[in-house]
Scaffold this motif. Structure first.
Motif, mmCIF file in Angstrom:
data_model
loop_
_atom_site.group_PDB
_atom_site.id
_atom_site.type_symbol
_atom_site.label_atom_id
_atom_site.label_comp_id
_atom_site.label_asym_id
_atom_site.label_seq_id
_atom_site.Cartn_x
_atom_site.Cartn_y
_atom_site.Cartn_z
ATOM 1 N N PRO A 23 0.810 -1.230 0.000
ATOM 2 C CA PRO A 23 0.000 0.000 0.000
ATOM 3 C C PRO A 23 0.835 1.267 0.000
ATOM 4 N N TRP A 24 0.205 2.327 -0.542
ATOM 5 C CA TRP A 24 0.773 3.667 -0.397
ATOM 6 C C TRP A 24 0.216 4.213 0.907
ATOM 7 N N PRO A 25 0.983 4.873 1.685
ATOM 8 C CA PRO A 25 2.418 5.087 1.565
ATOM 9 C C PRO A 25 3.164 3.914 2.202
ATOM 10 N N ALA A 26 4.409 3.752 1.822
ATOM 11 C CA ALA A 26 5.223 2.724 2.478
ATOM 12 C C ALA A 26 5.408 3.155 3.930
ATOM 13 N N GLY A 27 5.418 2.227 4.807
ATOM 14 C CA GLY A 27 5.601 2.591 6.214
ATOM 15 C C GLY A 27 5.070 1.522 7.130
ATOM 16 N N GLN A 28 5.023 1.867 8.372
ATOM 17 C CA GLN A 28 4.576 0.935 9.400
ATOM 18 C C GLN A 28 3.053 0.825 9.343
#
Length: 178
Positions: A23-28
């Motif tokens: 998914p956007w955005p990459a991250g936790q």
């Protein structure tokens, strides 16, 4: 010959569920800011066909970044299933990425409620869609490949294979299909 065991099928509630791979955005995936960012992305994605539509719930697991997004039953999810190239909906300088997200339908009928499958329900809190770096119009996603086989919670296309009838004769030179 043993009897085949009939698979249990679950009735979906008044909601639609989408699986998002990368998914956007990459991250936790479990972080509150991530949940708000996903909610803003979906609100932007849906704004033309479903104005005012918001994400009900984002389901996450701690072992990977895939998510499940719950929307209201009124949303026609078919146009959003596919490959979403981040560069096609983000403004500069954020569009300078080759990253893509894959969106598929969640197989509620076979998987049941995500929380019964070790997914954690998370809820968007507050966000202002106007501050996000989205382009004016959301592009139509391109068709997605079949998801990886280990992602078993995606609804896979049901392909009907026609049966092949073979006529066999006592004469070896006669062999036909119909």
């Amino acid at each position: 010959m043993g009897k085949s065991k009939k698979l249990k099928k679950y009735k979906a509630p008044d909601a639609k569920f989408l699986v998002v791979i990368d998914p956007w955005p990459a991250g936790q995936a479990g972080h509150p800011a991530f949940i708000d960012n996903v909610a803003a992305w979906f609100e932007f994605m849906l704004k033309d066909d479903h104005p005012g539509e918001t994400v009900r719930t984002v389901y996450t697991q701690g072992t990977h970044n895939n998510i499940i997004v719950e929307l209201s039953e009124s949303v026609n999810i078919q146009p959003y299933i596919g490959v979403h190239a981040h560069q096609s909906f983000l403004k500069p300088p954020y569009e300078a990425t080759e990253a893509v997200s894959y969106i598929y339908e969640y197989d509620y009928e076979m998987q049941n409620d995500p929380t019964r499958r070790s997914w954690t329900a998370r809820y968007p809190s507050s966000y202002d869609i106007s501050i996000f770096p989205f382009k004016a119009n959301y592009p139509i996603p391109t068709p997605a490949p079949l998801p990886p086989i280990h992602i078993n919670y995606v609804k896979r296309p049901r392909v009907m294979v026609p049966s092949l009838k073979i006529f066999v004769s006592d004469h070896p030179e006669v062999f036909s299909f119909f």
